[in-house]
Design a protein around this motif. Structure first.
Motif, PDB file in Angstrom:
ATOM      1  N   UNK A 264       0.570  -1.504  -0.031  1.00  0.00           N
ATOM      2  CA  UNK A 264      -0.295   0.102  -0.224  1.00  0.00           C
ATOM      3  C   UNK A 264       1.035   1.208   0.002  1.00  0.00           C
ATOM      4  N   UNK A 265       1.601   0.926   0.843  1.00  0.00           N
ATOM      5  CA  UNK A 265       2.648   2.551   1.172  1.00  0.00           C
ATOM      6  C   UNK A 265       3.424   2.842  -0.107  1.00  0.00           C
ATOM      7  N   UNK A 266       3.842   1.806  -1.731  1.00  0.00           N
ATOM      8  CA  UNK A 266       4.404   1.811  -2.857  1.00  0.00           C
ATOM      9  C   UNK A 266       3.368   2.660  -3.298  1.00  0.00           C
ATOM     10  N   UNK A 267       2.356   1.835  -3.470  1.00  0.00           N
ATOM     11  CA  UNK A 267       1.459   2.569  -4.417  1.00  0.00           C
ATOM     12  C   UNK A 267       0.544   3.547  -4.276  1.00  0.00           C
ATOM     13  N   UNK A 268       0.829   3.768  -3.021  1.00  0.00           N
ATOM     14  CA  UNK A 268       0.680   5.805  -2.043  1.00  0.00           C
ATOM     15  C   UNK A 268       1.674   5.949  -2.749  1.00  0.00           C
ATOM     16  N   UNK A 269       2.449   6.065  -2.642  1.00  0.00           N
ATOM     17  CA  UNK A 269       3.515   6.588  -3.119  1.00  0.00           C
ATOM     18  C   UNK A 269       3.650   7.010  -4.963  1.00  0.00           C
ATOM     19  N   UNK A 270       3.473   6.439  -5.553  1.00  0.00           N
ATOM     20  CA  UNK A 270       2.831   6.652  -6.730  1.00  0.00           C
ATOM     21  C   UNK A 270       2.102   6.905  -7.785  1.00  0.00           C
ATOM     22  N   UNK A 302      10.956   6.855  -2.887  1.00  0.00           N
ATOM     23  CA  UNK A 302       9.988   6.594  -1.951  1.00  0.00           C
ATOM     24  C   UNK A 302       9.477   5.056  -1.879  1.00  0.00           C
ATOM     25  N   UNK A 303       9.497   5.494  -3.226  1.00  0.00           N
ATOM     26  CA  UNK A 303       8.406   3.225  -3.824  1.00  0.00           C
ATOM     27  C   UNK A 303       9.670   2.722  -3.414  1.00  0.00           C
ATOM     28  N   UNK A 304      10.933   3.568  -4.694  1.00  0.00           N
ATOM     29  CA  UNK A 304      12.098   1.901  -4.623  1.00  0.00           C
ATOM     30  C   UNK A 304      12.001   2.025  -3.500  1.00  0.00           C
TER      31      UNK A 304
END
Length: 537
Positions: A264-270, A302-304
């Motif tokens: 979820x955190x990666x999807x939110x950053x994207x 941040x997502x990476x």
């Protein structure tokens, strides 16, 4: 297998991002790979050489003309000499005089231009389109800033020069995009040199003042400077937008991007990165547009970092930026890039994180030579030493390890990739469409490349299961209905057979009097008759 895994990935050569002259600043494709400082120096040298050549040509032509008249033993007429001067002086007059902006003669001309609105009753088209409220607010903010941070004399001079330059540009209709850009950049450089040499300000203080100068000037010149009619920015916008729309099927796995959108955190950053690069178009100041590019890049990093659970490298950042550009399809992308390149404070594009992120977005770094000479091993070899926009424009079948036939099918929308390898699989980034068999939803789900698409296909599978269950329920209901009809017919037939076997006859009925069944009716007394009694009172 191992040889292919070694070539897998996008490797960024940091030296390709720097100025071609070898300085420590970042280069820019609009300045032929040079930084703004080297480009400005080259421009000045080129301009000086051109002036010298024009002067030498004028002198030579004048001497030849005088010699011809001398041989003919005739006097040179003033008309012909004026004609010669007019022909030889055309190029020299085209040299912008912005570098001498602070001279007294040019100040007088600008002050004269500034009085034009008072003498003309009808403003030009560019002035009529100017957002007056925002311009007035920018003027008040600029004056307040100069009062707070500068002394009275330099503050008045800065405002006078900026205001005069804006008025001069607004009423000069024949300025092209590149000519306007050169004038603005020359003004930035001249004002910066003036503050440095005359007032002895520190570089940090000059940079702060120049940022506010850029804000004030661009809010006044935005309608004329952004996507001008003299440039083909709008055509490039439509072309890149159509190109990105056709590449909607490109997934994270195809670009070998180390992103896990199931987190979820990666999807939110994207999502935040996509939002930032889209909102870049809503800003009017080059610095604000550039800050959105920086914020977008930081969200990508941040997502990476969350996906890898470690530090992100430059080789990870560039493909992720390309993926975000493909998913966002930013409006007027080329116009915004050109606007930043033409009118942003050059010190911001030369160094720092703003310059680095913007360079990754727009620096082509000889992508044409790479496409012509390199044998593509994987997606990372395809976009090595290039930028996001250049890769999108030059993307072909070889860069994604696809056959030309499959690539054309995907681009036309007639098919979608059948299978995408896991990011940890080093065999290849995509597989051929010849293996497209079995459940179409599974094939499409494998090529989705995003959490939203994966959830959509899961919902489709669930709906398919519900449809099958509904068909079974309806089939059972029809069988139950037929059974009930057969049971009813069977019961009726059985009752009828029983009744027929008993031979029952119903008694006949006839009409009779009320006392017909009374056997003693004949012995009854006669009915009472009414009698009249004579009773006296």
């Amino acid at each position: 297998m191992s040889s292919r895994s070694e070539h897998r990935g996008i490797h960024v050569d940091q030296s390709a991002l720097h100025c071609k002259k070898g300085c420590d600043f970042f280069g820019n494709p609009a300045w032929n790979g040079l930084c703004s400082k080297c480009w400005w120096e080259e421009k000045q040298h080129s301009r000086s050489r051109q002036i010298e050549e024009d002067r030498a040509l004028a002198e030579r032509l004048q001497k030849e003309e005088e010699a011809a008249y001398a041989r003919a033993n005739s006097e040179t007429t003033p008309a012909k000499l004026g004609k010669i001067e007019k022909r030889t002086g055309q190029k020299s007059r085209t040299v912008p005089a912005v570098k001498n902006f602070f001279t007294s003669s040019l100040k007088t001309s600008l002050e004269k231009d500034a009085t034009i609105p008072e003498t003309h009753s009808t403003p030009t088209t560019s002035i009529s389109r100017q957002p007056v409220v925002e311009s007035d607010q920018a003027t008040r903010q600029f004056i307040d800033f100069l009062k707070r941070t500068t002394l009275q004399r330099p503050g008045q001079e800065i405002f006078k020069q900026c205001h005069g330059f804006c008025q001069h540009v607004l009423y000069k209709k024949d300025l092209g995009a590149e000519e306007l850009s050169e004038s603005v950049q020359d003004f930035y450089q001249s004002l910066s040199d003036r503050l440095n040499t005359f007032y002895k300000w520190t570089p940090d203080r000059i940079e702060v003042v120049m940022d506010e100068v850029e804000r004030y000037m661009m809010l006044h010149l935005y309608e004329q400077a952004f996507c001008p009619e003299s440039a083909d920015d709008e055509v490039k916008d439509l072309a890149i937008q159509k190109r990105i729309r056709a590449l909607h099927w490109v997934s994270v796995q195809m670009l070998c991007v180390p992103l896990n959108e199931d987190i979820p955190a990666v999807a939110d950053s994207l999502v935040k990165a996509i939002t930032d690069i889209i909102e870049m178009d809503s800003k009017r100041v080059p610095k604000d547009k550039l800050s959105h590019v920086t914020r977008c890049s930081k969200h990508i990093l941040a997502a990476i970092k969350r996906s890898k659970r470690g530090a992100a490298s430059a080789d990870d950042f560039l493909p992720a930026l390309i993926y975000v550009v493909l998913k966002a399809n930013p409006p007027r992308l080329q116009s915004n890039i050109q606007y930043i390149t033409r009118f942003c404070n050059p010190s911001r594009l030369m160094s720092g994180e703003d310059g680095y992120y913007f360079t990754n977005l727009v620096h082509p770094s000889e992508i044409s030579n790479i496409i012509a000479k390199v044998v593509w091993k994987s997606a990372k070899d395809a976009i090595r030493q290039c930028c996001a926009v250049a890769f999108v424009e030059k993307l072909d079948a070889q860069s994604l390890n696809l056959s030309p036939e499959d690539f054309e099918l995907y681009m036309s929308g007639q098919a979608s990739p059948s299978k995408v390898q896991d990011p940890g699989d080093s065999s290849s980034c995509v597989s051929s469409s010849s293996s497209r068999r079995g459940d179409p939803h599974k094939a499409e789900r494998a090529s989705g490349g995003s959490t939203a698409v994966t959830k959509t296909y899961k919902q489709l599978d669930l709906l398919t299961g519900l449809e099958t269950r509904q068909e079974r329920v309806l089939e059972g209901a029809h069988r139950l209905e037929n059974d009930l009809i057969e049971w009813k017919d069977g019961v009726e037939q059985s009752v009828q057979e029983v009744l027929e076997g008993l031979h029952l006859e119903a008694p006949s009925t006839s009409a009779s009097a009320i006392d017909s069944d009374n056997v003693d009716s004949e012995a009854l007394p006669p009915p009472l008759q009414p009698q009249a009694l004579g009773i006296r009172s």
